[in-house]
Design a protein around this motif. Sequence first.
Motif, PDB file in Angstrom:
ATOM      1  N   VAL A 119       0.857  -1.186   0.000  1.00  0.00           N
ATOM      2  CA  VAL A 119       0.000   0.000   0.000  1.00  0.00           C
ATOM      3  C   VAL A 119       0.896   1.240   0.000  1.00  0.00           C
ATOM      4  CG1 VAL A 119      -1.744   1.311   1.274  1.00  0.00           C
ATOM      5  CG2 VAL A 119      -1.813  -1.183   1.276  1.00  0.00           C
ATOM      6  N   ASP A 120       0.534   2.222  -0.793  1.00  0.00           N
ATOM      7  CA  ASP A 120       1.270   3.480  -0.834  1.00  0.00           C
ATOM      8  C   ASP A 120       0.737   4.399   0.270  1.00  0.00           C
ATOM      9  OD1 ASP A 120       2.949   5.510  -1.549  1.00  0.00           O
ATOM     10  OD2 ASP A 120       1.761   6.170  -3.273  1.00  0.00           O
ATOM     11  N   LEU A 121       1.332   4.311   1.433  1.00  0.00           N
ATOM     12  CA  LEU A 121       0.880   5.105   2.569  1.00  0.00           C
ATOM     13  C   LEU A 121       1.396   6.548   2.464  1.00  0.00           C
ATOM     14  CD1 LEU A 121       1.591   2.466   5.371  1.00  0.00           C
ATOM     15  CD2 LEU A 121      -0.651   3.102   4.439  1.00  0.00           C
ATOM     16  N   PRO A 122       0.644   7.507   3.002  1.00  0.00           N
ATOM     17  CA  PRO A 122       1.018   8.927   2.874  1.00  0.00           C
ATOM     18  C   PRO A 122       2.078   9.352   3.897  1.00  0.00           C
ATOM     19  CG  PRO A 122      -1.021   8.766   4.107  1.00  0.00           C
ATOM     20  CD  PRO A 122      -0.652   7.353   3.714  1.00  0.00           C
ATOM     21  N   VAL A 123       3.158   8.575   3.986  1.00  0.00           N
ATOM     22  CA  VAL A 123       4.234   8.876   4.933  1.00  0.00           C
ATOM     23  C   VAL A 123       5.573   8.613   4.254  1.00  0.00           C
ATOM     24  CG1 VAL A 123       2.837   8.325   6.977  1.00  0.00           C
ATOM     25  CG2 VAL A 123       4.177   6.524   5.887  1.00  0.00           C
ATOM     26  N   ASP A 124       6.616   9.264   4.753  1.00  0.00           N
ATOM     27  CA  ASP A 124       7.952   9.114   4.175  1.00  0.00           C
ATOM     28  C   ASP A 124       8.884   8.516   5.225  1.00  0.00           C
ATOM     29  OD1 ASP A 124      10.268   9.234   2.747  1.00  0.00           O
ATOM     30  OD2 ASP A 124      10.044  11.324   2.117  1.00  0.00           O
ATOM     31  N   ILE A 125       8.773   7.200   5.416  1.00  0.00           N
ATOM     32  CA  ILE A 125       9.600   6.496   6.392  1.00  0.00           C
ATOM     33  C   ILE A 125      11.092   6.618   6.052  1.00  0.00           C
ATOM     34  CG2 ILE A 125      10.197   4.225   7.310  1.00  0.00           C
ATOM     35  CD1 ILE A 125       7.626   5.282   8.517  1.00  0.00           C
TER      36      ILE A 125
ATOM     37  N   LEU B 195      -1.336   8.230   9.624  1.00  0.00           N
ATOM     38  CA  LEU B 195      -1.689   6.815   9.619  1.00  0.00           C
ATOM     39  C   LEU B 195      -2.984   6.553  10.375  1.00  0.00           C
ATOM     40  CD1 LEU B 195       1.869   5.271  10.045  1.00  0.00           C
ATOM     41  CD2 LEU B 195       0.451   5.314   7.980  1.00  0.00           C
ATOM     42  N   LEU B 196      -3.238   7.326  11.415  1.00  0.00           N
ATOM     43  CA  LEU B 196      -4.547   7.212  12.076  1.00  0.00           C
ATOM     44  C   LEU B 196      -5.658   7.570  11.105  1.00  0.00           C
ATOM     45  CD1 LEU B 196      -3.982   8.715  15.654  1.00  0.00           C
ATOM     46  CD2 LEU B 196      -4.254   6.311  15.022  1.00  0.00           C
ATOM     47  N   ASN B 197      -5.411   8.550  10.286  1.00  0.00           N
ATOM     48  CA  ASN B 197      -6.406   8.954   9.281  1.00  0.00           C
ATOM     49  C   ASN B 197      -6.629   7.834   8.261  1.00  0.00           C
ATOM     50  OD1 ASN B 197      -8.164  11.092   8.251  1.00  0.00           O
ATOM     51  ND2 ASN B 197      -6.768  11.119   6.495  1.00  0.00           N
ATOM     52  N   VAL B 198      -5.544   7.159   7.865  1.00  0.00           N
ATOM     53  CA  VAL B 198      -5.677   6.025   6.946  1.00  0.00           C
ATOM     54  C   VAL B 198      -6.548   4.936   7.575  1.00  0.00           C
ATOM     55  CG1 VAL B 198      -4.428   4.095   5.883  1.00  0.00           C
ATOM     56  CG2 VAL B 198      -3.520   6.423   5.711  1.00  0.00           C
ATOM     57  N   MET B 199      -6.289   4.618   8.819  1.00  0.00           N
ATOM     58  CA  MET B 199      -7.052   3.563   9.490  1.00  0.00           C
ATOM     59  C   MET B 199      -8.520   3.931   9.643  1.00  0.00           C
ATOM     60  SD  MET B 199      -4.423   2.016  12.367  1.00  0.00           S
ATOM     61  CE  MET B 199      -3.674   3.543  12.923  1.00  0.00           C
ATOM     62  N   ARG B 200      -8.779   5.224   9.775  1.00  0.00           N
ATOM     63  CA  ARG B 200     -10.157   5.685   9.932  1.00  0.00           C
ATOM     64  C   ARG B 200     -10.879   5.666   8.587  1.00  0.00           C
ATOM     65  NH1 ARG B 200      -9.033   9.550  13.055  1.00  0.00           N
ATOM     66  NH2 ARG B 200      -8.489  11.029  11.397  1.00  0.00           N
ATOM     67  N   GLU B 201     -10.214   6.120   7.538  1.00  0.00           N
ATOM     68  CA  GLU B 201     -10.870   6.275   6.240  1.00  0.00           C
ATOM     69  C   GLU B 201     -10.735   5.036   5.349  1.00  0.00           C
ATOM     70  OE1 GLU B 201      -9.535   9.834   4.378  1.00  0.00           O
ATOM     71  OE2 GLU B 201     -10.331  11.147   5.953  1.00  0.00           O
ATOM     72  N   GLN B 202      -9.683   4.245   5.564  1.00  0.00           N
ATOM     73  CA  GLN B 202      -9.457   3.041   4.762  1.00  0.00           C
ATOM     74  C   GLN B 202      -9.107   1.872   5.693  1.00  0.00           C
ATOM     75  OE1 GLN B 202      -6.419   5.286   2.405  1.00  0.00           O
ATOM     76  NE2 GLN B 202      -7.464   4.382   0.633  1.00  0.00           N
TER      77      GLN B 202
ATOM     78  N   ALA C  68       3.568   0.432   9.955  1.00  0.00           N
ATOM     79  CA  ALA C  68       4.304   1.669   9.673  1.00  0.00           C
ATOM     80  C   ALA C  68       4.403   2.547  10.925  1.00  0.00           C
ATOM     81  CB  ALA C  68       3.630   2.434   8.537  1.00  0.00           C
ATOM     82  N   LEU C  69       3.354   2.552  11.736  1.00  0.00           N
ATOM     83  CA  LEU C  69       3.388   3.296  12.997  1.00  0.00           C
ATOM     84  C   LEU C  69       4.500   2.783  13.913  1.00  0.00           C
ATOM     85  CD1 LEU C  69      -0.350   3.778  14.088  1.00  0.00           C
ATOM     86  CD2 LEU C  69       1.363   5.582  13.839  1.00  0.00           C
ATOM     87  N   VAL C  70       4.606   1.464  14.022  1.00  0.00           N
ATOM     88  CA  VAL C  70       5.649   0.878  14.867  1.00  0.00           C
ATOM     89  C   VAL C  70       7.038   1.208  14.323  1.00  0.00           C
ATOM     90  CG1 VAL C  70       6.624  -1.291  15.721  1.00  0.00           C
ATOM     91  CG2 VAL C  70       4.145  -0.966  15.691  1.00  0.00           C
ATOM     92  N   ILE C  71       7.172   1.177  13.006  1.00  0.00           N
ATOM     93  CA  ILE C  71       8.467   1.492  12.399  1.00  0.00           C
ATOM     94  C   ILE C  71       8.846   2.944  12.672  1.00  0.00           C
ATOM     95  CG2 ILE C  71       9.650   1.795  10.178  1.00  0.00           C
ATOM     96  CD1 ILE C  71       8.096  -0.740   9.251  1.00  0.00           C
ATOM     97  N   ALA C  72       7.882   3.842  12.527  1.00  0.00           N
ATOM     98  CA  ALA C  72       8.161   5.257  12.804  1.00  0.00           C
ATOM     99  C   ALA C  72       8.558   5.452  14.263  1.00  0.00           C
ATOM    100  CB  ALA C  72       6.946   6.112  12.460  1.00  0.00           C
ATOM    101  N   ARG C  73       7.875   4.768  15.149  1.00  0.00           N
ATOM    102  CA  ARG C  73       8.214   4.862  16.570  1.00  0.00           C
ATOM    103  C   ARG C  73       9.618   4.328  16.835  1.00  0.00           C
ATOM    104  NH1 ARG C  73       8.856   7.336  21.104  1.00  0.00           N
ATOM    105  NH2 ARG C  73       8.696   6.023  22.958  1.00  0.00           N
ATOM    106  N   SER C  74       9.978   3.256  16.147  1.00  0.00           N
ATOM    107  CA  SER C  74      11.324   2.703  16.309  1.00  0.00           C
ATOM    108  C   SER C  74      12.379   3.701  15.831  1.00  0.00           C
ATOM    109  CB  SER C  74      11.448   1.387  15.538  1.00  0.00           C
ATOM    110  OG  SER C  74      10.602   0.395  16.081  1.00  0.00           O
TER     111      SER C  74
END
Length: 225
Positions: free
Chosen positions: A113-119, A166-173, A183-189
Amino acid sequence: MRVRFHKSLDDLKEKLLIAAGMAEQSIQRAVEAYRTRDLSICDLVDRSELAINRMEREIDQMSLDLLAMEQPMAIDLRFILAVIKINADVERVGDSAVNIIERVRDLQAYPVVDLPVDIPRMAGIAAAMVRKALQSFIEADAKMAESVLSMDDSVDKMNETIHYALLNVMREQPQYTPQALDALVIARSLERVADHATNIAEDVIFWVQGFDVRHHLSMIDGARG
């Protein structure tokens, strides 16, 4: 005796830098594994983690032996104490890389999935912080270490932005919730990697200048005044 002691300090520093280089490489590999979903890269990170853990134990033992057998002067004592603390943060950078590859492995079960974040961009800044913190250690450069501290805010802001996106992605998709959670866990790491780089920089300042700046960046200017 002093010549032998300082040779031991040099050996300790070299061993720590080898471990730190392995940890930094592990982060780069983990992010590349996320970008490409290449599980063979994950295996490389696992092998590096074993080596980093082994070196952490060896470095701690070398440090404790020097403290027990020698009577280090103030700056040498601060150096050994800084090495022990930096060593722990280096090992935790390696742990963060392992956390990332665990999420990469989890992602294999889901469509890309092309998530709207730049890890990768966030990873680049965190890795740059680690490199600069280690360079400040190599050069005993407190000024360079101070510059690392100011970089942490940008990583924190990126993590916050990624979190809300990512919260917005989970809410809308909601069908993409597993990918977003990974991706959230990776960003936190990656945020934790930046925190460890900050810790290393603080320990360099302690070694070189002899005071503790944890949580009190203003102490640097105060000490100068």
